[in-house]
Design a protein around this motif. Structure first.
Motif, PDB file in Angstrom:
ATOM      1  N   ASP A   1      71.464  54.322  68.745  1.00 20.45           N
ATOM      2  CA  ASP A   1      72.053  54.178  67.928  1.00 20.45           C
ATOM      3  C   ASP A   1      72.660  53.086  66.598  1.00 20.45           C
ATOM      4  O   ASP A   1      72.981  53.395  65.570  1.00 20.45           O
ATOM      5  N   GLY A   2      71.635  52.323  66.842  1.00 20.77           N
ATOM      6  CA  GLY A   2      72.310  51.147  65.587  1.00 20.77           C
ATOM      7  C   GLY A   2      73.302  50.329  66.451  1.00 20.77           C
ATOM      8  O   GLY A   2      73.486  49.282  65.992  1.00 20.77           O
ATOM      9  N   GLY A   3      73.770  50.717  67.490  1.00 26.21           N
ATOM     10  CA  GLY A   3      74.442  49.285  68.524  1.00 26.21           C
ATOM     11  C   GLY A   3      73.973  48.450  68.467  1.00 26.21           C
ATOM     12  O   GLY A   3      72.769  48.401  69.226  1.00 26.21           O
ATOM     13  N   LEU A   4      75.223  47.512  69.454  1.00 30.59           N
ATOM     14  CA  LEU A   4      74.218  46.104  69.372  1.00 30.59           C
ATOM     15  C   LEU A   4      75.211  45.881  71.073  1.00 30.59           C
ATOM     16  O   LEU A   4      76.194  45.389  70.650  1.00 30.59           O
ATOM     17  N   CYS A   5      74.526  45.441  71.886  1.00 29.70           N
ATOM     18  CA  CYS A   5      74.140  44.612  73.019  1.00 29.70           C
ATOM     19  C   CYS A   5      73.788  43.475  73.069  1.00 29.70           C
ATOM     20  O   CYS A   5      72.319  43.571  72.727  1.00 29.70           O
ATOM     21  N   LYS A   6      75.204  42.683  73.877  1.00 26.26           N
ATOM     22  CA  LYS A   6      74.015  40.639  73.384  1.00 26.26           C
ATOM     23  C   LYS A   6      72.770  41.300  74.993  1.00 26.26           C
ATOM     24  O   LYS A   6      72.597  42.355  75.553  1.00 26.26           O
ATOM     25  N   GLU A   7      71.485  40.319  74.159  1.00 25.18           N
ATOM     26  CA  GLU A   7      70.590  40.186  75.367  1.00 25.18           C
ATOM     27  C   GLU A   7      71.103  39.775  76.972  1.00 25.18           C
ATOM     28  O   GLU A   7      71.998  39.250  77.186  1.00 25.18           O
ATOM     29  N   GLY A   8      70.111  40.823  77.137  1.00 22.31           N
ATOM     30  CA  GLY A   8      69.886  40.421  79.040  1.00 22.31           C
ATOM     31  C   GLY A   8      71.431  41.351  79.221  1.00 22.31           C
ATOM     32  O   GLY A   8      71.606  41.381  80.578  1.00 22.31           O
ATOM     33  N   GLU A   9      71.758  42.089  78.143  1.00 21.39           N
ATOM     34  CA  GLU A   9      72.883  43.524  78.732  1.00 21.39           C
ATOM     35  C   GLU A   9      72.120  44.516  78.683  1.00 21.39           C
ATOM     36  O   GLU A   9      70.772  44.769  78.041  1.00 21.39           O
ATOM     37  N   THR A  10      71.799  45.841  79.374  1.00 26.22           N
ATOM     38  CA  THR A  10      72.005  47.190  78.973  1.00 26.22           C
ATOM     39  C   THR A  10      72.660  48.703  78.062  1.00 26.22           C
ATOM     40  O   THR A  10      73.914  48.571  78.207  1.00 26.22           O
ATOM     41  N   CYS A  11      72.126  49.467  77.109  1.00 22.64           N
ATOM     42  CA  CYS A  11      72.027  50.031  76.653  1.00 22.64           C
ATOM     43  C   CYS A  11      73.219  51.118  77.510  1.00 22.64           C
ATOM     44  O   CYS A  11      72.146  51.905  77.874  1.00 22.64           O
ATOM     45  N   CYS A  12      74.396  51.584  77.871  1.00 25.13           N
ATOM     46  CA  CYS A  12      74.469  52.705  78.363  1.00 25.13           C
ATOM     47  C   CYS A  12      75.627  53.822  77.169  1.00 25.13           C
ATOM     48  O   CYS A  12      75.965  53.976  76.915  1.00 25.13           O
ATOM     49  N   ASN A  13      74.537  54.935  77.972  1.00 28.42           N
ATOM     50  CA  ASN A  13      75.158  55.666  76.041  1.00 28.42           C
ATOM     51  C   ASN A  13      76.423  56.840  77.033  1.00 28.42           C
ATOM     52  O   ASN A  13      76.641  56.424  78.059  1.00 28.42           O
ATOM     53  N   SER A  14      76.930  57.041  76.285  1.00 29.40           N
ATOM     54  CA  SER A  14      78.563  57.516  76.258  1.00 29.40           C
ATOM     55  C   SER A  14      78.465  58.923  75.803  1.00 29.40           C
ATOM     56  O   SER A  14      78.537  58.390  74.380  1.00 29.40           O
ATOM     57  N   PRO A  15      78.961  59.938  75.977  1.00 30.66           N
ATOM     58  CA  PRO A  15      78.744  61.170  74.902  1.00 30.66           C
ATOM     59  C   PRO A  15      79.985  60.753  74.121  1.00 30.66           C
ATOM     60  O   PRO A  15      79.521  61.411  72.743  1.00 30.66           O
ATOM     61  N   GLU A  16      81.010  60.751  74.538  1.00 30.49           N
ATOM     62  CA  GLU A  16      82.052  60.205  73.006  1.00 30.49           C
ATOM     63  C   GLU A  16      81.971  58.938  72.487  1.00 30.49           C
ATOM     64  O   GLU A  16      81.357  59.521  71.000  1.00 30.49           O
ATOM     65  N   ASN A  17      81.627  58.278  73.110  1.00 28.85           N
ATOM     66  CA  ASN A  17      81.920  56.770  71.635  1.00 28.85           C
ATOM     67  C   ASN A  17      80.532  55.939  71.967  1.00 28.85           C
ATOM     68  O   ASN A  17      80.200  54.612  71.275  1.00 28.85           O
ATOM     69  N   GLY A  18      79.356  56.856  71.553  1.00 27.47           N
ATOM     70  CA  GLY A  18      77.807  56.763  71.574  1.00 27.47           C
ATOM     71  C   GLY A  18      77.780  55.181  72.634  1.00 27.47           C
ATOM     72  O   GLY A  18      77.470  56.077  74.063  1.00 27.47           O
ATOM     73  N   TYR A  19      77.172  54.291  72.890  1.00 25.56           N
ATOM     74  CA  TYR A  19      76.840  53.677  73.741  1.00 25.56           C
ATOM     75  C   TYR A  19      78.103  52.057  73.998  1.00 25.56           C
ATOM     76  O   TYR A  19      78.312  51.825  73.319  1.00 25.56           O
ATOM     77  N   GLY A  20      78.051  52.672  75.198  1.00 28.65           N
ATOM     78  CA  GLY A  20      78.847  51.353  75.781  1.00 28.65           C
ATOM     79  C   GLY A  20      77.571  49.903  75.645  1.00 28.65           C
ATOM     80  O   GLY A  20      76.879  50.342  76.074  1.00 28.65           O
ATOM     81  N   CYS A  21      77.633  48.969  76.907  1.00 26.77           N
ATOM     82  CA  CYS A  21      77.081  47.295  77.345  1.00 26.77           C
ATOM     83  C   CYS A  21      77.505  47.070  78.529  1.00 26.77           C
ATOM     84  O   CYS A  21      78.565  47.092  78.598  1.00 26.77           O
ATOM     85  N   CYS A  22      76.396  46.701  79.488  1.00 19.45           N
ATOM     86  CA  CYS A  22      76.978  46.847  80.488  1.00 19.45           C
ATOM     87  C   CYS A  22      75.893  45.435  80.820  1.00 19.45           C
ATOM     88  O   CYS A  22      75.125  45.287  80.388  1.00 19.45           O
ATOM     89  N   ARG A  23      76.706  44.593  81.286  1.00 14.61           N
ATOM     90  CA  ARG A  23      76.375  43.192  81.680  1.00 14.61           C
ATOM     91  C   ARG A  23      75.302  42.741  82.300  1.00 14.61           C
ATOM     92  O   ARG A  23      75.130  42.091  82.112  1.00 14.61           O
ATOM     93  N   TYR A  24      74.274  43.818  82.905  1.00 13.75           N
ATOM     94  CA  TYR A  24      73.534  43.285  83.649  1.00 13.75           C
ATOM     95  C   TYR A  24      72.205  44.245  83.160  1.00 13.75           C
ATOM     96  O   TYR A  24      72.428  44.875  82.331  1.00 13.75           O
ATOM     97  N   GLU A  25      70.903  43.710  83.325  1.00 12.77           N
ATOM     98  CA  GLU A  25      70.237  43.585  82.596  1.00 12.77           C
ATOM     99  C   GLU A  25      69.193  44.823  83.507  1.00 12.77           C
ATOM    100  O   GLU A  25      69.046  45.298  84.693  1.00 12.77           O
ATOM    101  N   ASN A  26      68.464  45.772  82.712  1.00 15.56           N
ATOM    102  CA  ASN A  26      67.334  47.304  83.085  1.00 15.56           C
ATOM    103  C   ASN A  26      68.705  47.586  84.663  1.00 15.56           C
ATOM    104  O   ASN A  26      68.267  48.470  85.697  1.00 15.56           O
ATOM    105  N   ALA A  27      69.947  48.100  83.484  1.00 12.85           N
ATOM    106  CA  ALA A  27      71.156  48.333  84.809  1.00 12.85           C
ATOM    107  C   ALA A  27      71.668  49.706  84.886  1.00 12.85           C
ATOM    108  O   ALA A  27      70.499  50.822  84.078  1.00 12.85           O
ATOM    109  N   GLU A  28      71.910  50.086  85.963  1.00 10.66           N
ATOM    110  CA  GLU A  28      72.096  51.594  86.419  1.00 10.66           C
ATOM    111  C   GLU A  28      73.248  52.041  85.893  1.00 10.66           C
ATOM    112  O   GLU A  28      74.572  51.443  85.851  1.00 10.66           O
ATOM    113  N   CYS A  29      73.417  52.623  84.863  1.00 13.81           N
ATOM    114  CA  CYS A  29      74.495  53.265  84.003  1.00 13.81           C
ATOM    115  C   CYS A  29      75.135  54.298  84.530  1.00 13.81           C
ATOM    116  O   CYS A  29      74.057  55.798  85.359  1.00 13.81           O
TER     117      CYS A  29
END
Ligand SMILES: *[C@@H]1O[C@H](CO)[C@@H](O)[C@H](O)[C@H]1NC(C)=O
Length: 260
Positions: free
Chosen positions: A22-50
């Motif tokens: 959706d154009g949201g940004l996570c830091k390098e080495g993080e993973t974008c995790c989808n949330s239905p309400e707030n677009g995307y969140g970032c997980c501090r792990y690489e290739n994380a399990e959301c």
């Protein structure tokens, strides 16, 4: 004709960021995790399990366990972690296309003979041509939106992300970079320098380089063409630019905002 004013901003804060669909940004080495309400969140792990609670996440190789509020696999049980919100940059909203129409006026004629207003571009939608309110646009994957040329549509087609303009060659150490059209060659100090030729041959003296298809004759300071045996001059190398720690391969992203 309405005037479309396009303003570009250089957003330095996004250096080293990963762009979520959706154009949201996570830091390098993080993973974008989808949330239905707030677009995307970032997980501090690489290739994380959301985790499917849309709040937590787990490292790669583990699965979320709601009962334990943790991440488990056969060898490990650790608490799960909360996601952080993805940064929302000032992305340019994509443009809504209008249907191409039939008319007798001398407007833009699309390849299927439908028409678009002057100053619009005819773009292929999902099935038919559509009119993008930009003279040079590209159509987005949904077939309904478009972005200015030189941009990519975000994967949900809602935003336009400006393409990288500066192209550099990143050397194997991951921090030295050379201008486009040059080749990284190792130096005598074990650092990297740029040979001013694409696909160059780096010579064993670690000082010179030769053009593609030749071999280095270090002793005579010549480059010998592999088939014709013609002699050519050797090249000296240019220093590579070393990326600062805050930079990253993805570099600066230039984002675009549009006011109507
Ligand atoms: C369990 O997860 C950890 C952390 O991600 C990982 O390093 C390890 O390889 C995993 N073990 C198995 C058996 O998958």
């Amino acid at each position: 004709m309405q005037k479309w004013v396009v303003i570009c901003w250089a957003v330095l804060a996004v250096v080293g960021a990963d762009v979520c669909p959706d154009g949201g940004l996570c830091k390098e080495g993080e993973t974008c995790c989808n949330s239905p309400e707030n677009g995307y969140g970032c997980c501090r792990y690489e290739n994380a399990e959301c985790c499917d609670d849309h709040i937590h996440c787990c490292p790669a190789g583990t699965v979320c366990n709601k009962a334990l509020s943790g991440c488990i696999n056969t060898t490990l049980t650790i608490p799960w972690v909360k996601r952080t919100p993805a940064d929302q940059p000032k992305l340019c909203k994509s443009f809504r296309m209008i249907k191409a129409y039939e008319s007798q006026e001398d407007d833009n004629i699309c390849p299927d003979l439908s028409r678009c207003p002057a100053e619009f571009s005819c773009l292929k939608g999902l099935t038919k041509f559509a009119c993008c309110p930009l003279t040079q646009g590209i159509s987005c994957p949904d077939g309904k939106h478009c972005c200015p040329e030189g941009h990519d549509c975000s994967s949900d087609s809602r935003a336009c992300i400006k393409k990288e303009l500066v192209v550099t060659v990143l050397c194997s150490d991951g921090v030295s970079e050379c201008p486009d059209g040059t080749t990284c060659c190792e130096t005598t100090e074990g650092k990297w320098a740029c040979c001013p030729l694409p696909k160059a041959v780096c010579c064993a003296d670690k000082i010179h380089c030769c053009s593609e298809g030749t071999t280095c004759d270090v002793e005579h300071s010549k480059c010998i063409h592999s088939s014709t045996k013609k002699e050519m001059p050797m090249w000296a190398k240019l220093p590579a630019r070393v990326r600062a720690a805050w930079e990253n391969q993805k570099g600066h992203k230039f984002l675009l905002t549009v006011f109507l």
